[in-house]
Design a protein around this motif. Sequence first.
Motif, PDB file in Angstrom:
ATOM      1  N   LEU A  83       0.865  -1.187   0.000  1.00 17.96           N
ATOM      2  CA  LEU A  83       0.000   0.000   0.000  1.00 17.96           C
ATOM      3  C   LEU A  83       0.899   1.233   0.000  1.00 17.96           C
ATOM      4  CD1 LEU A  83      -3.083   0.831   0.341  1.00 17.96           C
ATOM      5  CD2 LEU A  83      -2.484   1.261   2.733  1.00 17.96           C
ATOM      6  N   HIS A  84       0.752   2.059  -1.028  1.00 16.79           N
ATOM      7  CA  HIS A  84       1.547   3.286  -1.141  1.00 16.79           C
ATOM      8  C   HIS A  84       0.677   4.501  -0.810  1.00 16.79           C
ATOM      9  CE1 HIS A  84       5.223   1.585  -3.089  1.00 16.79           C
ATOM     10  NE2 HIS A  84       4.357   0.617  -3.372  1.00 16.79           N
ATOM     11  N   MET A  85       1.327   5.624  -0.578  1.00 18.29           N
ATOM     12  CA  MET A  85       0.590   6.840  -0.219  1.00 18.29           C
ATOM     13  C   MET A  85      -0.424   7.216  -1.302  1.00 18.29           C
ATOM     14  SD  MET A  85       1.874   7.617   2.761  1.00 18.29           S
ATOM     15  CE  MET A  85       1.332   9.277   3.102  1.00 18.29           C
ATOM     16  N   TYR A  86      -0.060   7.006  -2.560  1.00 16.46           N
ATOM     17  CA  TYR A  86      -0.983   7.362  -3.649  1.00 16.46           C
ATOM     18  C   TYR A  86      -2.203   6.442  -3.699  1.00 16.46           C
ATOM     19  CZ  TYR A  86       2.280   3.978  -5.814  1.00 16.46           C
ATOM     20  OH  TYR A  86       3.085   2.891  -6.064  1.00 16.46           O
ATOM     21  N   ASP A  87      -2.111   5.270  -3.060  1.00 15.88           N
ATOM     22  CA  ASP A  87      -3.261   4.364  -3.021  1.00 15.88           C
ATOM     23  C   ASP A  87      -4.389   4.901  -2.131  1.00 15.88           C
ATOM     24  OD1 ASP A  87      -2.313   2.292  -4.717  1.00 15.88           O
ATOM     25  OD2 ASP A  87      -0.998   1.593  -3.100  1.00 15.88           O
ATOM     26  N   LEU A  88      -4.084   5.898  -1.317  1.00 15.99           N
ATOM     27  CA  LEU A  88      -5.116   6.496  -0.464  1.00 15.99           C
ATOM     28  C   LEU A  88      -6.182   7.211  -1.288  1.00 15.99           C
ATOM     29  CD1 LEU A  88      -2.874   7.915   2.416  1.00 15.99           C
ATOM     30  CD2 LEU A  88      -4.315   5.870   2.477  1.00 15.99           C
ATOM     31  N   PHE A  89      -5.857   7.509  -2.539  1.00 15.54           N
ATOM     32  CA  PHE A  89      -6.814   8.196  -3.416  1.00 15.54           C
ATOM     33  C   PHE A  89      -7.644   7.214  -4.238  1.00 15.54           C
ATOM     34  CE2 PHE A  89      -3.298  11.070  -2.628  1.00 15.54           C
ATOM     35  CZ  PHE A  89      -3.955  12.232  -2.249  1.00 15.54           C
ATOM     36  N   ALA A  90      -7.320   5.935  -4.152  1.00 18.76           N
ATOM     37  CA  ALA A  90      -8.048   4.932  -4.935  1.00 18.76           C
ATOM     38  C   ALA A  90      -9.378   4.592  -4.262  1.00 18.76           C
ATOM     39  CB  ALA A  90      -7.201   3.663  -5.068  1.00 18.76           C
ATOM     40  N   PRO A  91     -10.475   4.539  -5.033  1.00 17.73           N
ATOM     41  CA  PRO A  91     -11.781   4.200  -4.442  1.00 17.73           C
ATOM     42  C   PRO A  91     -11.833   2.747  -4.007  1.00 17.73           C
ATOM     43  CG  PRO A  91     -11.961   4.337  -6.827  1.00 17.73           C
ATOM     44  CD  PRO A  91     -10.564   4.787  -6.476  1.00 17.73           C
ATOM     45  N   LEU A  92     -12.499   2.492  -2.900  1.00 20.72           N
ATOM     46  CA  LEU A  92     -12.652   1.120  -2.411  1.00 20.72           C
ATOM     47  C   LEU A  92     -13.910   0.460  -2.964  1.00 20.72           C
ATOM     48  CD1 LEU A  92     -11.607   1.494   1.348  1.00 20.72           C
ATOM     49  CD2 LEU A  92     -10.218   0.813  -0.594  1.00 20.72           C
ATOM     50  N   VAL A  93     -14.795   1.258  -3.543  1.00 27.19           N
ATOM     51  CA  VAL A  93     -16.021   0.718  -4.145  1.00 27.19           C
ATOM     52  C   VAL A  93     -15.983   1.046  -5.628  1.00 27.19           C
ATOM     53  CG1 VAL A  93     -18.539   0.736  -4.126  1.00 27.19           C
ATOM     54  CG2 VAL A  93     -17.276   1.111  -1.996  1.00 27.19           C
ATOM     55  N   GLU A  94     -15.887   0.023  -6.459  1.00 21.22           N
ATOM     56  CA  GLU A  94     -15.767   0.232  -7.899  1.00 21.22           C
ATOM     57  C   GLU A  94     -17.124   0.531  -8.537  1.00 21.22           C
ATOM     58  OE1 GLU A  94     -13.878  -3.085  -9.714  1.00 21.22           O
ATOM     59  OE2 GLU A  94     -12.191  -3.089  -8.309  1.00 21.22           O
ATOM     60  N   GLU A  95     -17.084   1.397  -9.523  1.00 21.45           N
ATOM     61  CA  GLU A  95     -18.247   1.675 -10.371  1.00 21.45           C
ATOM     62  C   GLU A  95     -19.504   1.977  -9.561  1.00 21.45           C
ATOM     63  OE1 GLU A  95     -18.746  -1.618 -12.966  1.00 21.45           O
ATOM     64  OE2 GLU A  95     -16.738  -1.489 -13.815  1.00 21.45           O
ATOM     65  N   PHE A  96     -19.338   2.844  -8.573  1.00 20.88           N
ATOM     66  CA  PHE A  96     -20.511   3.215  -7.776  1.00 20.88           C
ATOM     67  C   PHE A  96     -20.838   4.679  -7.997  1.00 20.88           C
ATOM     68  CE2 PHE A  96     -22.701   4.700  -3.969  1.00 20.88           C
ATOM     69  CZ  PHE A  96     -23.722   3.767  -3.901  1.00 20.88           C
ATOM     70  N   LYS A  97     -22.084   4.930  -8.391  1.00 21.90           N
ATOM     71  CA  LYS A  97     -22.515   6.307  -8.633  1.00 21.90           C
ATOM     72  C   LYS A  97     -23.815   6.546  -7.885  1.00 21.90           C
ATOM     73  CE  LYS A  97     -23.270   9.607 -12.382  1.00 21.90           C
ATOM     74  NZ  LYS A  97     -23.548   9.776 -13.816  1.00 21.90           N
TER      75      LYS A  97
END
Length: 343
Positions: free
Chosen positions: A44-58
Motif C-alpha cells: 500500500l503506497h501513499m498514492y493508493d489512499l486516493f483509490a476508491p474502495l467501491v468500484e463503479e458506484f454512482k
Amino acid sequence: EMSLSGDNIPTDVYTNLIDTVHESLPLLHRYMELRKKLLKVDELHMYDLFAPLVEEFKWDIDYVEAKKLVLEALKPLGEDYLKVLENSFETRWIDVYENEGKRSGAFSWGAYGTHPYVMLNHKDNLNSMFTLAHEMGHAMHSYLSDEAQDYRNSQYTIFLAEVASTLNEALLMDYLLKKTDDPKAKMYLLTYYADQFRTTVFRQTMFAEFEKITHERMEAGESLTPQDFSKIYYDLNKLYHGDNMTVDKEIELEWERIPHFYTSFYVYKYATGFSAATSFSKQILDERQPAVDRYLGFLKSGGSDFSINILKKAGVDMSTPEPIKQGMEVFKNLIEQMEDLTK
C-alpha cells in the motif's frame, strides 16, 4: 503561545490533541491494513489512499432530494432549527447551480442584520448533498449568532467555525448509514466518512506535530535545513501510517507545498473542530434534548466569550482528551462496520 493567545487557547489543547491522537494511531494503522486488503495490493503506497474502495458506484441525488434528505437527517436538532432551515431553502438564501462566470467551490457569507447567503455549485451527487449540509451549518451558525448577539459579539472565531458545518455532515452520515441496506452503498459511505477522519483529524494533527517539532528545534537553537524538514516530515508519515503503508521517499518533500505552514499553528483547528463536532453529534444522538439544548446554546453564542469557554458550556471540553476519544470511538465503529462487510 503567541499564535494561540489571540483565541485564549491554552497550549495544553494543542499538546493534548497530539497526545490523544498518538494513542489512537493503532486505529489508523488498522484502517490502512483494511485498505490494503480491499485494494488487493502487495504494498500500500501513499498514492493508493486516493483509490476508491467501491468500484463503479454512482449515487445520483438531485437538489430537491438533497434538501429533503438534509431536513430528515437534521431532525434531531429540533423543530425551531428545522423551521429556519426550511425557510432558508424556500426564500432563496442559496445560489444553487453552476453558471457562466461563477467561481467554483462553495461558501457561506453575509452581513450583520441580514440572513447569510450560500453559494453552491451543485452537481446532483452525494458530495454535493454533503456540501449543502456543510454550508447550511455555517449559515445557521451565523444566523443564530446574529439573532442572539449584538454586532460586537456576533462573530465566532476560526476555532469554532467548522464545528456546526461538520456536525451537520455527521448527522447526515448517521442518517444515511441507518437508512442504507445496499452493501456497496454502505461501504461507499463508510469509506467517505473514514477518510474524513484520516484527512481532517490524523493528517492535520500530523501537520500540527510537524510545526511543533520544527519550532521547538528553532527555539533550542538548532539548525533547520531542507533536509532536516524532510526527515522530520518523512518520519512522521511513517509513525502515523504504520507498517502496512509503504511510505515512499518522495513524500518527504510534501511539507514544501502545504500553504498552511505559512500561518503558524493554524492547522490544528481542523482537527479540534472535527473532534468537537463529532462529540456534539454523539451527545445529540445519545442524549437527545438536553444535548440539543446545549448545542443550540453554542450556535447562539457567537463570539460572546472565549472559544474554549463557549464549547465547554455546551458540553465539549477541548482541554481534555474526551472529545477526541469520543470521535475515535466513532472512527473505530466505522472500521468495524467495514470489516464486517468484507467478511
